[in-house]
Design a protein around this motif. Structure first.
Motif, PDB file in Angstrom:
ATOM      1  N   GLY A  77       0.705  -1.315   0.029  1.00 16.61           N
ATOM      2  CA  GLY A  77      -0.118  -0.079   0.198  1.00 16.61           C
ATOM      3  C   GLY A  77       0.762   1.337  -0.191  1.00 16.61           C
ATOM      4  N   ALA A  78       0.344   2.074   0.864  1.00 18.53           N
ATOM      5  CA  ALA A  78       1.218   3.527   0.953  1.00 18.53           C
ATOM      6  C   ALA A  78       2.585   3.396   1.159  1.00 18.53           C
ATOM      7  N   ARG A  79       3.225   2.245   1.591  1.00 18.54           N
ATOM      8  CA  ARG A  79       4.514   2.029   1.742  1.00 18.54           C
ATOM      9  C   ARG A  79       5.602   1.850   0.559  1.00 18.54           C
ATOM     10  N   GLU A  80       4.766   1.882  -0.476  1.00 20.43           N
ATOM     11  CA  GLU A  80       5.476   1.647  -1.804  1.00 20.43           C
ATOM     12  C   GLU A  80       5.671   2.627  -2.611  1.00 20.43           C
ATOM     13  N   ASN A  81       6.817   2.568  -3.346  1.00 21.42           N
ATOM     14  CA  ASN A  81       7.358   3.869  -3.877  1.00 21.42           C
ATOM     15  C   ASN A  81       7.137   3.493  -5.574  1.00 21.42           C
ATOM     16  N   ASP A  82       6.242   4.445  -6.225  1.00 27.03           N
ATOM     17  CA  ASP A  82       5.872   4.245  -7.378  1.00 27.03           C
ATOM     18  C   ASP A  82       6.694   5.215  -8.354  1.00 27.03           C
ATOM     19  N   ASP A  83       7.741   6.035  -7.802  1.00 27.34           N
ATOM     20  CA  ASP A  83       8.286   6.941  -8.808  1.00 27.34           C
ATOM     21  C   ASP A  83       9.587   6.199  -9.192  1.00 27.34           C
ATOM     22  N   GLU A  84       9.666   5.513 -10.580  1.00 23.25           N
ATOM     23  CA  GLU A  84      10.631   5.035 -11.092  1.00 23.25           C
ATOM     24  C   GLU A  84      11.785   5.741 -11.210  1.00 23.25           C
ATOM     25  N   SER A  85      12.038   7.200 -11.358  1.00 27.29           N
ATOM     26  CA  SER A  85      13.074   7.946 -11.373  1.00 27.29           C
ATOM     27  C   SER A  85      14.026   7.690 -10.113  1.00 27.29           C
ATOM     28  N   THR A  86      13.244   7.313  -8.943  1.00 27.13           N
ATOM     29  CA  THR A  86      14.270   7.287  -7.856  1.00 27.13           C
ATOM     30  C   THR A  86      14.719   5.647  -7.679  1.00 27.13           C
ATOM     31  N   TRP A  87      14.238   4.771  -8.645  1.00 30.11           N
ATOM     32  CA  TRP A  87      14.686   3.501  -8.469  1.00 30.11           C
ATOM     33  C   TRP A  87      15.980   3.324  -9.062  1.00 30.11           C
ATOM     34  N   PRO A  88      16.799   2.092  -8.464  1.00 26.23           N
ATOM     35  CA  PRO A  88      18.359   2.085  -8.681  1.00 26.23           C
ATOM     36  C   PRO A  88      18.937   2.345 -10.004  1.00 26.23           C
ATOM     37  N   SER A  89      19.904   3.090 -10.176  1.00 27.26           N
ATOM     38  CA  SER A  89      20.289   3.439 -11.424  1.00 27.26           C
ATOM     39  C   SER A  89      21.938   3.063 -11.370  1.00 27.26           C
ATOM     40  N   ARG A  90      22.517   2.730 -10.307  1.00 26.88           N
ATOM     41  CA  ARG A  90      23.824   2.572 -10.297  1.00 26.88           C
ATOM     42  C   ARG A  90      24.054   1.094  -9.766  1.00 26.88           C
ATOM     43  N   LEU A  91      25.125   0.378 -10.437  1.00 27.87           N
ATOM     44  CA  LEU A  91      25.437  -1.039  -9.804  1.00 27.87           C
ATOM     45  C   LEU A  91      25.650  -0.967  -8.397  1.00 27.87           C
TER      46      LEU A  91
END
Length: 453
Positions: free
Chosen positions: A353-367
């Motif tokens: 629910g509200a604990r989830e992060n839907d902003d894909e721009s903040t998802w990991p981008s570095r190894l």
């Protein structure tokens, strides 16, 4: 939540006073679920008429509601029993596997529910249509869309899904026997073309044309597949999510993709989902199966999924049983993600629910963000066992050759290929935020996991 011209409802007193009241069920007893979001932001769950504790006390498609897709409230049935046309053809006690879709019509918004009526092991089945102005009803039965007869037809008219492709409406349906099929519907009426009208099955002879075959399995595995759900693939094309094997023990979910809605649907190895010559245990990509995480109940036979698409995210809605209590079942929701190469994979963690992060721009981008200790499950093994998780340490050596594409997508070519999505999630066992991954791994199977250290 009413209907017209129905068969009698089932006895509300069956089973005695010791059985839990349906108002206490919550997510329990939700089987073959589908979820929608109404115009006010409330979620509605529709599911098969089921009660693991005894005979049905009511029928007509169970309804639950929620504001977060985590906590569910049972609110009754959409219809007052099995509608008369479906009951006359099948003699069904209850309705199965509803699919509910919001449709824009010339007269405004209409919600359409396609339900199934049948009995276990029989091809004397029917798919009916009911409509309502809103998910909470009132629902009114409109009649039968497709029907089959066990003695005549090879296909089975259950497990419907409405797919809207621009101006086209098509129905994906089928179960076991002769496989899964696609037929054209009239967008105005919701019934099958060419007539676009409700049907009345003949006393003898074939009841309905099957349409286009998109998936099947051979007899040596009991032709065991059902519950199709087709979703649009990013960048074009389609993906098929389907349940394999035994409902109560080895049920699991596989996927395949196609350029056209009518197929052919193929897995990553190039096997068509209609292939009867390939190893039947290897066709299709397994994305969710029985497993046990550290400190959690063993998930048994997860399957019969639908996909809720809303607010820039997609969520897999399915039922599951449990290793310790295999008779019990409940609805679970998980994030569905798309890899860089266009494959739909599923989170190992239930939706929070509200604990989830839907902003894909903040998802990991570095190894470097992927390094650490992970608890993983590999779905490449047999599906007749509850696969336990295991720990792995991920460091620079394991990440060598990976290419970051942003928004949590990572790939690696060569002799050890990877196609992965890494995203924020919620560790339900440890009660904390954590990175979650879903990947097609070097061995070709799906590996899912949670970073635990």
């Amino acid at each position: 939540m009413t209907t017209t011209d129905t068969a009698p409802s089932l006895d509300g007193g069956a089973g005695g006073p010791s059985r839990p009241d349906p108002s206490t069920w919550g997510a329990r007893n939700a089987h073959d679920p589908t979820a929608v979001r109404d115009d006010h932001g409330v979620y509605w769950l529709f599911s098969t008429d089921a009660d693991a504790d005894g005979p049905l006390r009511a029928s007509g498609v169970q309804i639950r509601r929620s504001t977060d897709l985590v906590t569910w409230e049972y609110v009754g049935c959409a219809l007052d029993g099995v509608p008369a046309p479906a009951f006359a053809h099948t003699g069904a006690d209850g309705l199965w596997a509803p699919d509910v879709v919001r449709v824009e019509t010339a007269d405004g918004v209409q919600w359409r529910m396609y339900y199934s009526a049948s009995t276990f092991g029989s091809r004397t089945s029917a798919i009916g249509l009911a409509t309502a102005p809103a998910p909470e009803g009132p629902w009114e039965d409109r009649g039968l869309v497709v029907a089959t007869r066990h003695e005549v037809d090879h296909h089975n008219a259950i497990d419907a899904q409405l797919v809207i492709d621009g101006k086209r409406h098509v129905m994906v349906y089928g179960s076991f026997f002769a496989g899964l099929h696609v037929i054209e519907l009239d967008p105005v009426t919701g019934f099958a073309l060419p007539s676009g009208k409700a049907i009345t099955p003949a006393p003898d002879g074939p009841a309905s044309s099957p349409g286009t075959l998109i998936a099947r399995r051979p007899r040596d595995v009991d032709t065991a597949l059902e519950g199709p759900y087709v979703i649009a693939r990013p960048g074009g094309g389609w993906a098929l999510v389907v349940s394999y094997d035994s409902l109560v023990s080895t049920y699991h979910l596989r996927v395949a993709v196609a350029r056209d809605l009518e197929g052919p649907y193929v897995d990553p190895a190039g096997h068509a989902m209609t292939d009867l010559d390939a190893d039947p245990t290897s066709v299709g990509l397994t994305v969710l199966a029985s497993h046990r995480l550290e400190g959690a109940r063993g998930i048994l036979a997860p399957g019969h999924a639908s996909v809720l698409t809303e607010q820039g995210r997609q969520l897999l809605v399915h039922h599951t049983r449990f290793e310790e209590t295999p008779r019990q079942h409940e609805v679970q929701v998980r994030r569905l993600v798309w890899t860089h190469e266009g494959w739909p994979l599923v989170s190992i963690q239930p939706w929070a629910g509200a604990r989830e992060n839907d902003d894909e721009s903040t998802w990991p981008s570095r190894l470097a963000e992927l390094e650490g200790e992970w608890e993983i499950v590999d779905f490449g093994g047999p599906t007749d066992v509850v696969t336990p998780s295991r720990r792995v340490r991920v460091g620079p050596a394991e990440l060598e050759g990976l290419v970051a594409h942003g928004a949590g997508r990572f790939t690696r070519d060569g002799s050890s290929p990877v196609d992965a999505v890494v995203f924020p999630g919620w560790d339900a066992v440890r009660g904390r935020a954590a990175l979650v991954c879903a990947a097609r791994g070097p061995a070709g199977s799906v590996v899912v996991g949670t970073r635990v250290g």
